[in-house]
Design an enzyme around this catalytic site. Structure first.
Site, PDB file in Angstrom:
ATOM      1  N   ARG A  37       0.948  -1.197  -0.162  1.00 13.55           N
ATOM      2  CA  ARG A  37      -0.030   0.053   0.011  1.00 13.55           C
ATOM      3  C   ARG A  37       0.861   1.106  -0.105  1.00 13.55           C
ATOM      4  NH1 ARG A  37      -4.987  -2.200   3.880  1.00 13.55           N
ATOM      5  NH2 ARG A  37      -6.357  -2.585   2.036  1.00 13.55           N
ATOM      6  N   LYS A 197     -19.447 -16.162   1.572  1.00 16.37           N
ATOM      7  CA  LYS A 197     -21.176 -15.896   1.663  1.00 16.37           C
ATOM      8  C   LYS A 197     -21.602 -15.341   0.215  1.00 16.37           C
ATOM      9  CE  LYS A 197     -20.869 -14.253   6.246  1.00 16.37           C
ATOM     10  NZ  LYS A 197     -20.472 -12.772   6.576  1.00 16.37           N
ATOM     11  N   GLY A 344      -9.316  -8.482  -0.640  1.00 14.68           N
ATOM     12  CA  GLY A 344      -8.160  -8.956   0.328  1.00 14.68           C
ATOM     13  C   GLY A 344      -7.620 -10.512  -0.120  1.00 14.68           C
ATOM     14  N   GLY A 367     -13.206  -3.702   0.209  1.00  9.99           N
ATOM     15  CA  GLY A 367     -14.286  -3.299   0.057  1.00  9.99           C
ATOM     16  C   GLY A 367     -14.637  -2.265  -1.109  1.00  9.99           C
TER      17      GLY A 367
HETATM   18  P1  AMP Z   1     -14.895 -13.499   1.304  1.00 11.93           P
HETATM   19  O1  AMP Z   1     -14.744 -12.566   2.397  1.00 11.93           O
HETATM   20  O2  AMP Z   1     -16.418 -13.494   1.239  1.00 11.93           O
HETATM   21  O3  AMP Z   1     -14.192 -13.418   0.009  1.00 11.93           O
HETATM   22  O4  AMP Z   1     -14.314 -15.050   1.878  1.00 11.93           O
HETATM   23  C1  AMP Z   1     -13.206 -15.317   2.079  1.00 11.93           C
HETATM   24  C2  AMP Z   1     -13.319 -16.545   2.996  1.00 11.93           C
HETATM   25  O5  AMP Z   1     -13.961 -17.648   2.422  1.00 11.93           O
HETATM   26  C3  AMP Z   1     -11.857 -17.371   3.381  1.00 11.93           C
HETATM   27  O6  AMP Z   1     -11.569 -16.970   4.676  1.00 11.93           O
HETATM   28  C4  AMP Z   1     -12.138 -18.700   2.788  1.00 11.93           C
HETATM   29  O7  AMP Z   1     -11.540 -19.542   3.877  1.00 11.93           O
HETATM   30  C5  AMP Z   1     -13.592 -18.793   2.850  1.00 11.93           C
HETATM   31  N1  AMP Z   1     -13.963 -19.958   2.281  1.00 11.93           N
HETATM   32  C6  AMP Z   1     -13.664 -20.249   0.844  1.00 11.93           C
HETATM   33  N2  AMP Z   1     -14.044 -21.485   0.565  1.00 11.93           N
HETATM   34  C7  AMP Z   1     -14.906 -21.841   1.540  1.00 11.93           C
HETATM   35  C8  AMP Z   1     -15.730 -23.103   1.967  1.00 11.93           C
HETATM   36  N3  AMP Z   1     -15.856 -23.975   0.772  1.00 11.93           N
HETATM   37  N4  AMP Z   1     -16.224 -23.304   2.905  1.00 11.93           N
HETATM   38  C9  AMP Z   1     -16.085 -22.412   3.827  1.00 11.93           C
HETATM   39  N5  AMP Z   1     -15.305 -21.307   3.630  1.00 11.93           N
HETATM   40  C10 AMP Z   1     -14.689 -20.902   2.581  1.00 11.93           C
END
Ligand code: AMP
Length: 387
Positions: A37, A197, A344, A367
């Protein structure tokens, strides 16, 4: 078009307040663990110093509740002192008399680094008092803190409304890259989404539904889509309240003739161990995409002319479940496509896979880049003057 620092004329000797995003990871000794950064900000600083302005640099660092010596901007000032010898001073206050006196003593072509903006509670509240104190420090305001442009804080949104303003080179680049992808789309355009999610990525998927030729969905969010198709997902993560939305997206994609690619095999946690499985059953938690899925996704990626990627394709923090994300990072790097990676987790996965230099653009703001990918207006950029 937003006014950039190149459009600021006759600024020699003027006091310029530059908002940076120097929210870098530090260890307990104040050593900077990742300087991405800061290096991203050097062209803007360099340009403004060459214009012989009195440069006042400010940033937040971490999430302090009031003063916190472990979150001082001093280590960042020291980094900048090494980069710009004899030009950098540090002030251990954010606003107020001491800062005014220090700025008064500055010569054109020098810079001062202020203390962590978030030591003042007015920063995140965008309090009028704090905005007024910041605005009093300078004649011109420059925003280059892309990572916080989705926030309405005093040091970006608030102060931009009070002073003549412009964006720096980093924000300019981020805006240009996203404009290139969404307004002058090259086909095939492949969007890759992962992460935990669905709810966080719903707007993003809807935004690309009008533009992409194929959407690859992996990571935890894929299981909500598989559930929507009536496929057994075992005990994998699922957002039950999003199953209908997932069905909706699948239907819309079909109508628009957009391919949606979902995992066809998995690496799952079964009885505490990682196991390759074709079909998930009760007691199995899908945590990475399997070999066939990697092949399927890679084939699509290799045909792309343009790629955006947000979110890891598995629980990549755990070495047993990182292969999918790493392989996809390498495929994106190897493809001929113009590629943007935002968020990130995906950015750190790309760096870990050693192919960061082969990605066209790694977006620096988590974000904020998500919001740009969603086609949303970023409030702190909206308040910058247009030409
Ligand atoms: P996000 O912030 O929504 O991009 O989510 C990132 C997080 O999703 C990371 O910490 C990953 O460990 C988690 N993640 C990715 N694939 C899976 C999965 N199949 N089950 C649970 N968590 C996951």
């Amino acid at each position: 078009m937003k006014r950039t620092i190149r459009d600021l004329k006759n600024i020699e000797g003027k006091r310029v307040l530059l908002r940076c995003d120097f929210n870098v990871p530090l260890d307990n000794y104040g050593d900077i663990l990742d300087d991405t950064r800061i290096t991203a900000e050097l062209p803007t600083i360099d340009y403004l110093l060459k214009q012989k302005v009195k440069l006042i640099v400010c940033s937040h660092l971490g999430r302090p509740k009031g003063y916190d010596k472990y979150l001082s901007m001093f280590p960042i000032a020291v980094y900048l002192m090494k980069h710009f010898p004899n030009k950098v001073k540090f002030c251990n206050k954010v606003v107020g008399n001491e800062v005014n006196v220090a700025i008064e003593k500055m010569k054109p072509g020098e810079m001062i680094v202020l203390e962590n903006l978030r030591f003042d509670e007015g920063e995140e509240k965008n309090s009028p008092e704090f905005v007024a104190k910041l605005a009093r420090l300078a004649d011109i305001y420059v925003d280059d803190a892309f990572g916080v442009t989705h926030r309405k804080h005093a040091s970006n949104y608030g102060v931009a409304l009070k002073l003549p303003n412009a964006i720096g080179f980093l924000i300019e680049k981020e805006l240009n890259v996203f404009q290139k992808v969404f307004e002058h789309t090259d086909h095939p355009f492949v969007a890759i989404f992962g992460g935990a999610k669905v709810s966080d990525k719903l707007n993003l998927i809807n935004n690309v539904l009008d533009k992409a030729d194929a959407i690859i969905i992996g990571g935890g969010m894929a299981y909500t889509f598989l559930q929507a198709q009536g496929i057994n997902i075992g005990d994998s993560i699922v957002s039950l309240d999003q199953v209908d939305n997932a069905k909706d997206i699948l239907e819309k994609a079909k109508e628009k003739n957009i391919k949606i690619l979902l995992p066809v095999d998995h690496v799952a946690l079964v009885g505490g161990r990682a196991k390759k499985v074709k079909q998930l059953e009760k007691g199995m938690v899908g945590l990475d995409i399997g070999r066939k899925t990697i092949k399927l996704f890679t084939q699509e990626i290799m045909q792309a002319k343009q790629i955006i990627w947000n979110g890891p394709l598995g629980k990549y923090e755990d070495s047993r479940f990182k292969k999918g994300t790493m392989k996809i990072a390498r495929a994106v790097a190897k493809s001929q496509a113009y590629s943007i990676v935002g968020g990130g987790d995906s950015v750190s996965a790309v760096k870990e896979s050693g192919v960061a230099d082969k990605i066209n653009h790694l977006s620096t703001g988590g974000g904020a880049s998500l919001k740009l990918m969603e086609g949303k207006v970023l409030p702190a950029i909206e308040v910058i003057d247009t030409l």
